[in-house]
Enzyme design. Structure first.
Site, PDB file in Angstrom:
ATOM      1  N   ARG A   1       0.845  -1.127  -0.061  1.00  0.00           N
ATOM      2  CA  ARG A   1      -0.078   0.108   0.160  1.00  0.00           C
ATOM      3  C   ARG A   1       0.856   1.146  -0.212  1.00  0.00           C
ATOM      4  O   ARG A   1       0.553   2.163  -0.569  1.00  0.00           O
ATOM      5  CB  ARG A   1      -0.818   0.157   1.079  1.00  0.00           C
ATOM      6  CG  ARG A   1      -1.509  -1.313   1.038  1.00  0.00           C
ATOM      7  CD  ARG A   1      -3.038  -1.029   1.206  1.00  0.00           C
ATOM      8  NE  ARG A   1      -3.905  -1.973   1.052  1.00  0.00           N
ATOM      9  CZ  ARG A   1      -5.066  -2.357   1.840  1.00  0.00           C
ATOM     10  NH1 ARG A   1      -5.514  -1.330   2.706  1.00  0.00           N
ATOM     11  NH2 ARG A   1      -5.808  -3.254   1.475  1.00  0.00           N
TER      12      ARG A   1
ATOM     13  N   ASP B   1     -16.175   9.917   9.153  1.00  0.00           N
ATOM     14  CA  ASP B   1     -15.017   9.139   8.903  1.00  0.00           C
ATOM     15  C   ASP B   1     -13.738   9.736   8.802  1.00  0.00           C
ATOM     16  O   ASP B   1     -13.599  11.009   8.999  1.00  0.00           O
ATOM     17  CB  ASP B   1     -15.162   8.180   7.534  1.00  0.00           C
ATOM     18  CG  ASP B   1     -14.394   6.953   7.448  1.00  0.00           C
ATOM     19  OD1 ASP B   1     -15.052   5.907   7.564  1.00  0.00           O
ATOM     20  OD2 ASP B   1     -13.275   7.311   7.145  1.00  0.00           O
TER      21      ASP B   1
HETATM   22  C1  LIG Z   1     -14.492  -1.215   6.774  1.00  0.00           C
HETATM   23  S1  LIG Z   1     -14.941   0.656   7.046  1.00  0.00           S
HETATM   24  C2  LIG Z   1     -16.563   0.050   7.773  1.00  0.00           C
HETATM   25  C3  LIG Z   1     -17.838   0.878   7.249  1.00  0.00           C
HETATM   26  C4  LIG Z   1     -19.111   0.681   7.739  1.00  0.00           C
HETATM   27  N1  LIG Z   1     -19.226   1.060   9.024  1.00  0.00           N
HETATM   28  C5  LIG Z   1     -19.396  -0.862   7.603  1.00  0.00           C
HETATM   29  O1  LIG Z   1     -19.625  -1.475   8.561  1.00  0.00           O
HETATM   30  O2  LIG Z   1     -19.748  -1.371   6.536  1.00  0.00           O
HETATM   31  C6  LIG Z   1     -14.172   1.103   8.113  1.00  0.00           C
HETATM   32  C7  LIG Z   1     -13.782   2.490   8.228  1.00  0.00           C
HETATM   33  O3  LIG Z   1     -13.235   3.011   9.378  1.00  0.00           O
HETATM   34  C8  LIG Z   1     -12.536   4.161   9.050  1.00  0.00           C
HETATM   35  N2  LIG Z   1     -11.456   4.467  10.308  1.00  0.00           N
HETATM   36  C9  LIG Z   1     -10.367   3.757  10.552  1.00  0.00           C
HETATM   37  N3  LIG Z   1      -9.764   4.399  11.671  1.00  0.00           N
HETATM   38  C10 LIG Z   1     -10.478   5.596  11.935  1.00  0.00           C
HETATM   39  C11 LIG Z   1     -10.520   6.429  12.965  1.00  0.00           C
HETATM   40  N4  LIG Z   1      -9.394   6.414  13.797  1.00  0.00           N
HETATM   41  N5  LIG Z   1     -11.353   7.397  12.838  1.00  0.00           N
HETATM   42  C12 LIG Z   1     -12.223   7.592  11.886  1.00  0.00           C
HETATM   43  N6  LIG Z   1     -12.580   6.506  11.174  1.00  0.00           N
HETATM   44  C13 LIG Z   1     -11.410   5.433  11.204  1.00  0.00           C
HETATM   45  C14 LIG Z   1     -11.952   3.921   7.921  1.00  0.00           C
HETATM   46  O4  LIG Z   1     -11.441   5.047   7.135  1.00  0.00           O
HETATM   47  C15 LIG Z   1     -13.023   3.087   7.121  1.00  0.00           C
HETATM   48  O5  LIG Z   1     -13.800   3.826   6.267  1.00  0.00           O
END
Ligand SMILES: C[S@@+](CC[C@H](N)C(=O)[O-])C[C@H]1O[C@@H](n2cnc3c(N)ncnc32)[C@H](O)[C@@H]1O
Length: 279
Positions: free
Chosen positions: A40, A151
């Site tokens: 990545r 997010d």
């Molecule tokens: C796999 S997605 C989950 C989306 C949705 N909640 C679902 O369950 O389908 C995880 C998200 O968490 C966000 N994320 C990861 N670390 C984070 C942080 N410290 N603060 C805010 N968002 C975060 C990522 O950018 C990503 O968009």
């Protein structure tokens, strides 16, 4: 050199990088993520026209535009996969229990507001699914529904704000709901969410590692498939912050593959991946 023309990250560089990511966003990268990190990061280096990690880390840790690069980097290393009505038991619970509870309490003034938070909303499928569930189960004209969707990643948020999705992401949306809440393009391969649905959602960037800047509490918080990247200590801190921003009797939904076992918190277990704040 390897096939992408970059040396592998050495141990010291990798350790410093993991520490940096952990401090910034709570994501706990360990040695078995090394290849993933490498591939990545290689993409970020290519995008920036750099050919060694030293220069990249210099930019990341000390550069003038490093906030912007941190966003791009976190985009590159975090997983944003999501789709409409993912883990549908939560939406069933919303319809069968949460919405009737909220509807049965006749509220006045600002108390008539229903506040839901989708924390880690990625490209928006989760908050739109919440909005559809409310629209299908409560007369929204009588209540002020506000969904906050946050997010860390600015890229996923700009996709979410556009509200346009490939058919694949809508695989769990019935034909009737598709017709009611979306407009398809000519060959019906992409669909746009109706403005009426979008109008109750506010998208904003928020790092869950930071203090929460809210003045009032939520009836329900969705934080699904986000904490999976965090260690127990970070999860514990976060769940306690969520709890302090839930109304008494409010709900926290987490991902089905996540668990709060060994995480200290004051919430009551309701069913797998669902917790409630004491009334
Ligand atoms: C796999 S997605 C989950 C989306 C949705 N909640 C679902 O369950 O389908 C995880 C998200 O968490 C966000 N994320 C990861 N670390 C984070 C942080 N410290 N603060 C805010 N968002 C975060 C990522 O950018 C990503 O968009």
């Amino acid at each position: 050199m390897n096939m992408v023309g970059l040396d592998k990250i050495n141990d010291k560089e990798f350790a410093r990088f993991c520490d940096f990511v952990y401090q910034r966003c709570g994501i706990n990268l360990n040695d078995n993520k090394r290849d993933l990190v490498h591939s990545r990061l290689a993409k970020r280096l290519r995008a920036l026209g750099l050919d060694n990690y030293g220069e990249y880390f210099e930019l990341l840790y000390n550069g003038r535009d490093n906030e912007l690069e941190i966003v791009n980097l976190l985009d590159a290393i975090s997983t944003n996969v999501t789709y409409f009505f993912r883990e549908d038991k939560h939406f069933d619970f919303l319809a069968s229990t949460v919405i009737p509870e909220l509807a049965s309490t006749k509220k006045r003034g600002s108390e008539s507001e229903i506040r839901i938070w989708s924390a880690g909303c990625s490209t928006g499928e989760e908050p739109y699914s919440i909005a559809i569930t409310f629209a299908e189960n409560i007369a929204l004209e009588n209540r002020d529904l506000r969904i906050l969707a946050t997010d860390l990643s600015t890229n996923v948020l700009s996709h979410a704000r556009k509200g346009v999705y490939d058919k694949e992401r809508l695989r769990n949306v019935s034909g009737a709901l598709l017709k009611k809440y979306f407009t398809g393009n000519r060959d019906r391969s992409r669909f746009r969410v109706h403005e009426k649905l979008a109008s109750c959602i506010k998208f904003a960037r928020l790092n869950l590692m930071h203090d929460f800047p809210f003045k009032s509490r939520f009836n329900c918080i969705f934080c699904r498939n986000v904490m999976i990247y965090f260690d127990r200590q970070t999860q514990s801190r976060l769940v306690n912050k969520f709890s302090s921003f839930l109304n008494p009797g409010g709900y926290l939904m987490i991902g089905h593959s996540e668990s709060l076992t060994n995480v200290k918190h004051d919430l009551v277990y309701v069913q797998p991946s669902l917790y409630r704040k004491k009334s």
